[in-house]
Design an enzyme around this catalytic site. Structure first.
Site, PDB file in Angstrom:
ATOM      1  N   ARG A 106       0.815  -1.217   0.000  1.00 38.57           N
ATOM      2  CA  ARG A 106       0.000   0.000   0.000  1.00 38.57           C
ATOM      3  C   ARG A 106       0.848   1.267   0.000  1.00 38.57           C
ATOM      4  O   ARG A 106       0.321   2.361  -0.084  1.00 38.57           O
ATOM      5  CB  ARG A 106      -0.961  -0.014   1.207  1.00 38.57           C
ATOM      6  CG  ARG A 106      -1.945  -1.165   1.094  1.00 38.57           C
ATOM      7  CD  ARG A 106      -3.097  -1.084   2.063  1.00 38.57           C
ATOM      8  NE  ARG A 106      -3.894  -2.301   1.933  1.00 38.57           N
ATOM      9  CZ  ARG A 106      -3.888  -3.306   2.787  1.00 38.57           C
ATOM     10  NH1 ARG A 106      -3.140  -3.236   3.854  1.00 38.57           N
ATOM     11  NH2 ARG A 106      -4.631  -4.370   2.594  1.00 38.57           N
ATOM     12  N   VAL A 107       2.169   1.099   0.078  1.00 38.50           N
ATOM     13  CA  VAL A 107       3.065   2.251  -0.042  1.00 38.50           C
ATOM     14  C   VAL A 107       3.450   2.426  -1.508  1.00 38.50           C
ATOM     15  O   VAL A 107       3.648   3.527  -1.991  1.00 38.50           O
ATOM     16  CB  VAL A 107       4.305   2.051   0.856  1.00 38.50           C
ATOM     17  CG1 VAL A 107       5.340   3.135   0.624  1.00 38.50           C
ATOM     18  CG2 VAL A 107       3.884   2.047   2.317  1.00 38.50           C
TER      19      VAL A 107
END
Length: 502
Positions: free
Chosen positions: A365-366
């Site tokens: 999710r980064v």
């Protein structure tokens, strides 16, 4: 000899002036019930939650349940010699472990006591095992890459310093291998590593320590070990001890990586302790605060703001699934806490794809924030191509005739899968990964038989190091691919493919 009363009275007065009455008050209680690593104690009225308490015969415990009429304590030692009526003392100290650089290269138990026979740990730094996680203001976005040295992860599921990335999959399909490879790749990167073995076999932990020693990784690694035959309270506090050791580096402007292997066993140990303490069971007999158990642990991983030193603590928790069911209670809990997951699939593992990462179900999710620009430029389409290949592969099994574009996609996809295969404990520098993935995405391998690609990879690195070392150093320094560098890499690739003997 004449005795003078005045002299005697003067001496007595001086002695009386020096005399000080010291009174020590100790709050004590007594055991009312003991067994299964749990002791119920009566009388410790002012005891604090998570306070260390002292039992007879050198056994220590921690106050976990503060009830109206008794205190439920978990024991860090044998209860064999403890009995009803024994006196229990408060220590006034919250449960803490030694931290600092003195622990580097050591194997310790969850209390921070050495298990490697290398003598006592000399440190003045101690930290409580439970600490509040940094707030939003104290953090900054994750933007600095933490290279794992694994092509499939660094190219498609990048991990940044301060991130929490879950490694999830069935047993025996390479979860620990990925974590160990990530530790091996931190050599010379200024990242201190903590490997927390939670409720594992002693022989398994010994193998991990030997691997780390053989690759020189124990120089910057601490192993926190809780054995499968240790009492449940040891297993319960193990990851918190590891987090406290990692926080020392984070709070002093350094970088740390902590592996929790694995949180499924941690949840089982906490369930055991909770049921013995008579806490009400919930879903799957886990207590109601099982989510909080892991969230307060994983939230401690963070990239601190520059005002606080800019240190980071990266967490790679591992969770074991049963028969691929990652919609079970503990897996879904941990997935919702972390910043992405690396999902390992048994079918890929048994099909010879190692590491067996399912690209469709894995996510970071980064994302690109934790990648260097050169990798984004080269591997941008890689994920999409692999996803399309998986879909077409399933479809092509039912079809006898395929059009040219479909055939080309299948050809490219097969080679991409082969490119991302990697041997255990053989990590790669990011510049080498970029150079090799460039070969695949630019179509240089489309004519090469799939079976020859692993040999080609080894020869290609040798070719670049011998003839074009400046390409690798430029990628490492600039961390981006300009037109000139791309042209140089392309011509080097063409030259190598022309001389590569199939």
């Amino acid at each position: 000899m004449e005795v003078k009363a005045k002299e005697i009275s003067t001496i007595i007065k001086k002695e009386l002036e020096k005399y000080q009455l010291e009174t020590n008050f100790e709050e004590v209680g007594e055991i009312i019930q003991v067994g299964d690593g749990i002791a119920h104690v009566y009388g410790l009225e002012n005891v604090m939650a998570n306070e260390l308490v002292e039992f007879p015969h050198g056994v220590f415990g921690m106050a976990l349940n503060l009830e109206d009429d008794n205190v439920g304590c978990v024991l860090f030692g044998s209860e064999k010699n403890l009995k009803e009526g024994d006196v229990v003392k408060r220590t006034g100290k919250i449960m803490q472990v030694p931290v600092g650089e003195a622990l580097t290269g050591r194997v310790v138990n969850p209390l921070g006591q050495p298990l490697d026979g290398k003598g006592p740990i000399k440190t003045d730094h101690y930290s409580p095992i439970e600490r509040k996680a940094p707030g939003v203001v104290a953090r900054q976005p994750v933007k600095e890459p933490l290279q794992t040295g694994i092509k499939a992860i660094d190219s498609m599921i990048p991990i940044g310093r301060g991130q929490r990335e879950l490694i999830i999959g069935d047993r025996q399909i390479g979860k620990t291998t990925i974590a160990i490879d990530a530790i091996l790749n931190q050599k010379g990167q200024g990242v201190h590593c903590i490997y927390v073995a939670i409720g594992q076999k002693g022989s398994t932990i010994r193998k991990v320590v030997k691997t780390l020693e053989d690759h020189g990784a124990m120089e910057y690694t601490t192993v926190v070990m809780s054995n499968a035959n240790d009492p449940a309270p040891f297993t319960y506090i193990a990851p918190y001890s590891g987090a406290a050791m990692g926080e020392y580096y984070r709070d002093n402007g350094m970088h740390a990586l902590v592996i929790y292997d694995d949180l499924s066993k941690h949840a089982w140990a906490y369930r055991q302790v909770s049921l013995l303490l008579r806490r009400p069971p919930g879903r799957e007999a886990y207590p109601g605060d099982i989510f909080y158990l892991h969230s307060r642990l994983l939230e401690r991983a963070a990239k601190l703001s520059d005002e606080l030193g800019g240190g980071s603590l990266t967490a790679l928790p591992i969770v074991e699934t049963q028969a691929g069911d990652f919609s079970a209670y503990i897996p879904t809990n941990v997935i919702s806490i972390t910043d992405g997951q690396i999902y390992l699939e048994p079918n890929l593992f048994y099909g010879g794809v190692r590491p067996a990462i399912n690209v469709g179900l894995s996510v970071s999710r980064v994302g690109g924030n934790a990648q260097i620009k050169a990798m984004k430029q080269v591997a941008g389409k890689l994920r999409l191509e692999l996803a399309q290949y998986r879909e077409l592969e399933a479809f092509s099994k039912f079809s006898s005739e395929l059009d040219k574009s479909t055939q080309a996609q299948l050809t490219r996809g097969e080679r991409m899968v082969e490119i991302l295969k990697q041997n255990q404990n053989e990590t790669l520098l990011v510049e080498k990964q970029i150079a090799f993935i460039f070969l695949g995405t630019q179509g240089f391998l489309d004519e090469i038989p799939v079976g020859e690609i692993r040999r080609l990879e080894a020869e290609y690195y040798q070719f670049l190091e011998a003839k074009y070392p400046q390409i690798l150093t430029t990628i490492a320094e600039k961390k981006a691919m300009d037109d000139e560098l791309q042209a140089e890499l392309k011509s080097a690739a063409q030259e190598f493919i022309s001389v590569f003997a199939v």
